[in-house]
Design an enzyme around this catalytic site. Sequence first.
Site, short mmCIF file in Angstrom:
data_model
loop_
_atom_site.label_atom_id
_atom_site.label_comp_id
_atom_site.label_asym_id
_atom_site.label_seq_id
_atom_site.Cartn_x
_atom_site.Cartn_y
_atom_site.Cartn_z
N ALA A 19 91.54 35.74 -75.83
CA ALA A 19 90.54 34.68 -75.73
C ALA A 19 89.70 34.85 -74.47
O ALA A 19 88.47 34.79 -74.52
CB ALA A 19 91.22 33.31 -75.74
N HIS A 72 110.38 31.45 -83.03
CA HIS A 72 110.18 32.58 -83.93
C HIS A 72 111.51 33.05 -84.49
O HIS A 72 112.46 33.25 -83.74
CB HIS A 72 109.50 33.72 -83.17
CG HIS A 72 108.86 34.72 -84.08
ND1 HIS A 72 109.60 35.55 -84.86
CD2 HIS A 72 107.57 35.01 -84.33
CE1 HIS A 72 108.78 36.32 -85.55
NE2 HIS A 72 107.54 36.02 -85.25
N GLU A 103 95.66 30.07 -76.99
CA GLU A 103 96.90 29.31 -76.99
C GLU A 103 96.87 28.15 -75.99
O GLU A 103 97.64 27.21 -76.10
CB GLU A 103 98.08 30.25 -76.69
CG GLU A 103 99.44 29.64 -77.01
CD GLU A 103 100.61 30.57 -76.73
OE1 GLU A 103 100.38 31.77 -76.49
OE2 GLU A 103 101.76 30.10 -76.74
N LEU A 110 96.14 35.77 -82.98
CA LEU A 110 95.11 36.72 -82.56
C LEU A 110 93.76 36.27 -83.10
O LEU A 110 92.74 36.31 -82.42
CB LEU A 110 95.44 38.12 -83.07
CG LEU A 110 96.79 38.69 -82.62
CD1 LEU A 110 96.99 40.09 -83.19
CD2 LEU A 110 96.87 38.74 -81.11
N ARG A 141 107.54 30.48 -90.27
CA ARG A 141 108.47 30.71 -89.16
C ARG A 141 109.43 29.55 -88.93
O ARG A 141 110.60 29.77 -88.65
CB ARG A 141 107.67 30.96 -87.89
CG ARG A 141 106.92 32.26 -87.99
CD ARG A 141 105.99 32.46 -86.84
NE ARG A 141 105.41 33.80 -86.94
CZ ARG A 141 104.55 34.30 -86.08
NH1 ARG A 141 104.16 33.59 -85.04
NH2 ARG A 141 104.08 35.51 -86.24
N ARG A 189 102.26 27.42 -86.29
CA ARG A 189 101.26 28.46 -86.49
C ARG A 189 101.78 29.50 -87.47
O ARG A 189 102.93 29.92 -87.38
CB ARG A 189 100.95 29.15 -85.16
CG ARG A 189 99.97 30.29 -85.28
CD ARG A 189 99.56 30.85 -83.94
NE ARG A 189 100.63 31.54 -83.26
CZ ARG A 189 101.05 32.77 -83.56
NH1 ARG A 189 100.51 33.45 -84.55
NH2 ARG A 189 102.01 33.34 -82.86
N HIS A 202 108.58 31.09 -78.88
CA HIS A 202 107.60 32.17 -79.00
C HIS A 202 106.16 31.74 -78.72
O HIS A 202 105.39 32.47 -78.10
CB HIS A 202 107.68 32.72 -80.43
CG HIS A 202 106.68 33.78 -80.73
ND1 HIS A 202 106.57 34.92 -79.96
CD2 HIS A 202 105.74 33.89 -81.69
CE1 HIS A 202 105.60 35.67 -80.46
NE2 HIS A 202 105.08 35.07 -81.49
#
Lengths: 636, 252
Positions: free
Chosen positions: A44, A266, A425, A441, A330, A435, A401
Amino acid sequence: MQLDAKIPAGPLADKWPSYLRDSRLISPANRRQLTVIVVGSGLAGASAAATLAEQGYQVKNFCLQDSPRRGHSIAAQGGINGAKNYQNDGDSVFRLFQDTLKGGDFRAREANVYRLAELSGRIIDQAVAQGVPFARDYGGQLANRSFGGAQVSRTFYARGQTGQQLLLGAYGALLRQVKGGRVELYPRREMVELVVVEGQARGIITRNLLTGALERHAAQAVVLATGGYSNVYCLSTNAASSNASAIWRAHRQGAGFANPCFVQIHPTCIPVHGEHQAKLTLMSESLRNDGRVWVPLNPGDRRPPGEIPETERDYYLEHQYPAFGNLVPRDVASRSAKAQCDRGHGVGNTGRAVYLDFAEPLRRDGLATVRSKYGNLFEMYQRITGQNPLAEPMQIYPAVHYTMGGLWVDYQLMTTLPGLFALGEANFSDHGANRLGASGLMQGLADGYFILPATMGNYLAGVAAGATDPDAPEFAQAEANAAERTRRLLAIRGRRTSTDFHRELGHLLWDHCGLSRHRVGLEIARQRIPEIRAEFWQNLLVPGSGSDLNQALERAGRVADYLEFAELLVADALAREESCGCHLREEHQSGEHEPLRDDTNFAHVAVWEHRKDQAPLLHREALTFENVQPGRRDYR
Amino acid sequence: MTINLTLRIWRQPGPDAPGAFRTYQSGPLSTDLSFLEMLDLLNERLSLAGEEPVAFDHDCGEGICGTCGAVVNGRPHGPVERTTLCQLHLRHFNDGDTLIIEPFRARAFRIEKDLVVDRSALERIIQAGGYVSVNTGSAPEANTIPVPQPTAEAAMSSAECIGCGACVAACPNGAAMLFTGAKVSQLALLPQGQPERTRRALDMLRAMDGLGFGNCGNERECEAACPKSISIRNIARLNREFLRASFFSEEE
């Protein structure tokens, strides 16, 4: 604190085009008079800094590391989503939007998520033009794979190093602007204060990590792209330097903090081996494309995996969630793994692990194919554990994560503090309560390449350009505050290192505010955190001085902030009396342990306002759904 | 399993201060620990004893960010092939071993403190041209640029460089040819890199020469030390690219 999301009126698909059509512009000649600070150089930060400079602004880019190429985005393995429908499997912008919204358990804004999906294809275009070596099919076209929470293949990847390649693309774009004189790089700098002048973010104070010198930087706007706060848990998959200090400092200066309790755990990480472990290592979710998750059918079965016959194995994801199988999102995969271990089915030395098995794909596709897809991940696993995943199944367990929560931003990515923007983030914007894989990404780059560069002009066009003065009293005060903090940390000379305090805090949060949460545990954590903090400020040991490279001092400053932030995290988890996405309140689940979301009372973003010497104040931004009906998030 | 190690670590308070090796006994260590976790433990002990901890750079712990690195018993990133220091585990050492730990040394790298070095010279090589000059928003539809799979794979193998500087530290000449060759190769192989191919090779090599890096002597130490197995073929390609550029450049 006013929460106006400033979402353009009109149908979903017209919102972003109409925003662009109506936004104010700044002439090229005037842009070069304007300075923008970008803190952070991950996807970012680097993409925003490069693009703003291309547009003609003067940009100052700061990072903690010795080089901007080392932002933690670099560690992202699996891929990036793009709604290109190259596989002709029914994908579309709307479907990516829908999947992302559903994946986030309907706790994100429709307009933001739609824009993300809309921009996803252009990110792929941009990266390819930069020479990012994405995987290709034999015909030379881009290859795709599938990821959790989706029934289409829309994930673009560069071996297991997609984050690295995308970041190096953005880094190249950034260095090109450095060469052109429009970006100044400030590596090995930590932002220690945000400077607010007349209610507007106008600069930052940084600490030069090599010399300890405090430096003042003034600008017309400040952009934070400083990542998430997973490391508040001490053990996470984040890099050692990833921290919450920049967004926490901003929050203390008036930026609202949204949904801090939305923390993603995660499912596929290498299990914890011991007390002195410094970090946890993620194994990409892409492994679940082919790998099969299982545990022994009988609790306490200690036989080596090869000796457990098929009939005594439980491929629990495949039969509990037949529609998605091993590719459930997840949060579902993480909770299922914990549930299996809690019931005694866990494997490995600690019993806190499940198997991820590649025997079937090896039989089906052959060694060469499997290795070409996952070779580097297998190597990494073997390097860390000393075991070969081609010979016996991997052992995996969930780990902290990614954090969906972050600074509250409006549709323009501006926080509640005018002139302060948050990207990637560091903001809360697009992922709701969970997410999906390969979306981090995408969001970082959508924010940096496309959204901020469009909204920044609109903001700056309305700001009196006037020079910002680093000699203003606000800068002097902020610098004095930072200096005093450093002095205090060094002066305690107690008996416990900051790492020791951090570990204690991490255990507390993992136990009571981790994979599942209950009021009783959360109350314990809420009571305990101020006690740890009090001891920290009386018994901290920081060796060395404040006037040179002192990594212990850097860590201590970050842990001091975690000890404040953790309280907000727990308060938010307490206030959210429902289960949604990654946030599972044990009180709010069905008899079959399925989470119960409460749309009547909690279809909102929880935004916290910092108040001096008082408990933080909760504001709510209501979420409305006009294009997708919030259904039960069912992956069965 | 636990082992005991003798650690001889380079201690240097600052860039201009003299440095020296200091010897520490590790105490019992689990072989499941990583090398850097061992340094964490040592630092915790030094801190509690009122001594300054050893400064060392590290970040991702996954061998991808390129932040960590030290020379262990003469080898950058230590004795295990294709492994960064953060991924090195103590199971590769034996009880009673002595480890000599020192920073990446090269003329172009300045020692900041203990094991921390300034590798910004590598950044200036990339800055000279290690990118495709394409502004955000001007990219064509991605699949209009087909890239044969073997070409994409070869470019990817070059692009895997993590910029850690081990190749420079390993080279008797302190050369950055492998680092530079990897980036030049990635972009020379891909169609996207063609418009600037000639200028890129010349500019990056010129920057490299100006920053105090040496030249390649075909020792191949860089390739052996590289945690990402970047092949020395990248240096051969760099030389070819330079030669080609020297013929075709329209520069005076």
